[in-house]
Structure formats: C-alpha cells, structure tokens
Design a protein around this motif. Structure first.
Motif: not given
Ligand SMILES: [Zn+2]
Length: 209
Positions: A57, A59-60, A62, A69, A72
């Motif tokens: 992802c 942003r995070c 994962i 994801c 998020c």
C-alpha cells in the motif's frame, strides 16, 4: 540419487524460514505423491498470482493488490491515530483484537546496523512525511520488544515531529501469568510500567472490608 529438478525444488524450499533439509524433502515428496499433485499445482498457480499482483500500500505499506489498501481507504477508521508496526503480520494480529480503530504504518523491518537496515530501508522518511503533513495527534509505537524493536522505537521518537504524542505499547505480565515464571527483564519492565488503580470508596463500604 534424486533428479536434478527434485534437488532444485528441495533447495529452493529450504530457503524459506523454518524449513530445514528434512522438512523440504518431506514436502517435495508429498507434492509429488498422487494426492499431493493437485495441491502442488494449486500452490504454484496461487503463488504466481500473488507474486505478480500483490504489492505494498502506498500509504501504510501493508500487502495489498490495490494502490491504497482497504484499511487506509476505510472512512470509518480514525485517521488521527497511527500505529507503527514492524511487519504486516502485526497488523493482522492487532486487527484481530478489535481494539484499535486507527491507521497503520508498517516498517517492513527494524533498524539494524548488522543487517544494513537503515532508517531509509524501513521507510522512516515516508513515515515522517506522513506525520508532518497529516492531521495525526497520537502515534502508537508497536515495534517488537526486542533490542532492535526498542532501538527503532527510540530512533523514531527522537527524530519524528515534536507536536505529536508518542506512546509505546505496554509490556509485562501476560494475562493469567504468574510472577515466579517471568524472566527478570520482563518483570523489571512490568514494575517500571505499573499503572495507578483508582479507588472506588463507595464500593469499599459495600464490600464491608
Ligand atoms: Zn494502507
């Protein structure tokens, strides 16, 4: 003794964590057996699909097949709290508790000079950018309670923006645990991270003690 193809598969499987030569041999012979072949082909297809389509992802970090994801992009999550973990598996573990509604940042490792893992390798520039640009007021640092996990936590707190509140997950005595079986290190932490107990005077009278 074995065909070179079989030897190759055994040696490839051995590169996986916690698979030794005996386990790898056993797996390969199972996969070649009558009942194992169908499973083997299913694993092969699924592996190919996952390797080709799952990334991180944006942003995070994962694992996900989407750019951003589902966690998020879930509007119900509390975007003001960010939990930092070492691995995507930790996200699954925390999600299973149903006790956390914030967002995550996955380091995909920890700081370790021995393994050449630098702040950049564990995404700290991206993390700090998020902390500076997003409206986050608490960061929960849930790295492992190992020497590396502690060092990573310390580094983050020392270098991250100062307007945010940083908390560390508590550690100490497991629920149902008995003190005499704890190692000294855990017990020392449990003592130093002790919590206040609020006295309820009304209940005290009711109990009659
Ligand atoms: Zn995400």
């Amino acid at each position: 003794m074995f065909s070179s193809k079989i030897k190759q598969l055994i040696s490839v499987l051995q590169q996986l964590p916690s698979i030794g030569s005996k386990s790898a041999q056993r797996l390969v012979f199972y996969l070649l057996s009558e009942q194992g072949r169908r499973i083997g082909l299913t694993i092969a297809n699924s592996l190919e699909d996952v390797m080709a389509n799952i990334g991180n992802c944006r942003r995070c970090r994962i694992y996900t097949e989407d750019r951003i994801c589902r966690l998020c992009s879930n509007a119900k999550r509390d975007t003001r709290i960010l939990c930092i973990v070492e691995s995507p598996v930790d996200v699954y573990a925390i999600e299973q508790t149903n006790a956390y509604q914030g967002l995550y940042f996955v380091l995909l490792g920890h700081l370790s000079p021995l393994d050449n893992m630098s702040p950049k390798d564990i995404g700290l520039p991206e993390l700090f950018r998020r902390l500076e640009t997003e409206d986050i007021n608490e960061v929960i640092i849930a790295t492992n309670t190992t020497v590396e996990g502690e060092a990573t936590s310390h580094y983050i707190v020392q270098h991250a923006p100062s307007h945010i509140k940083y908390t560390r997950i508590a550690y100490g005595i497991p629920i149902g645990g008995e003190l005499e079986y704890l190692d000294h290190y855990t017990l020392r932490h449990a003592l130093s991270a002790r919590m206040a107990i609020i006295q309820n005077t009304r209940e005290k009278k009711k109990d009659g003690f």
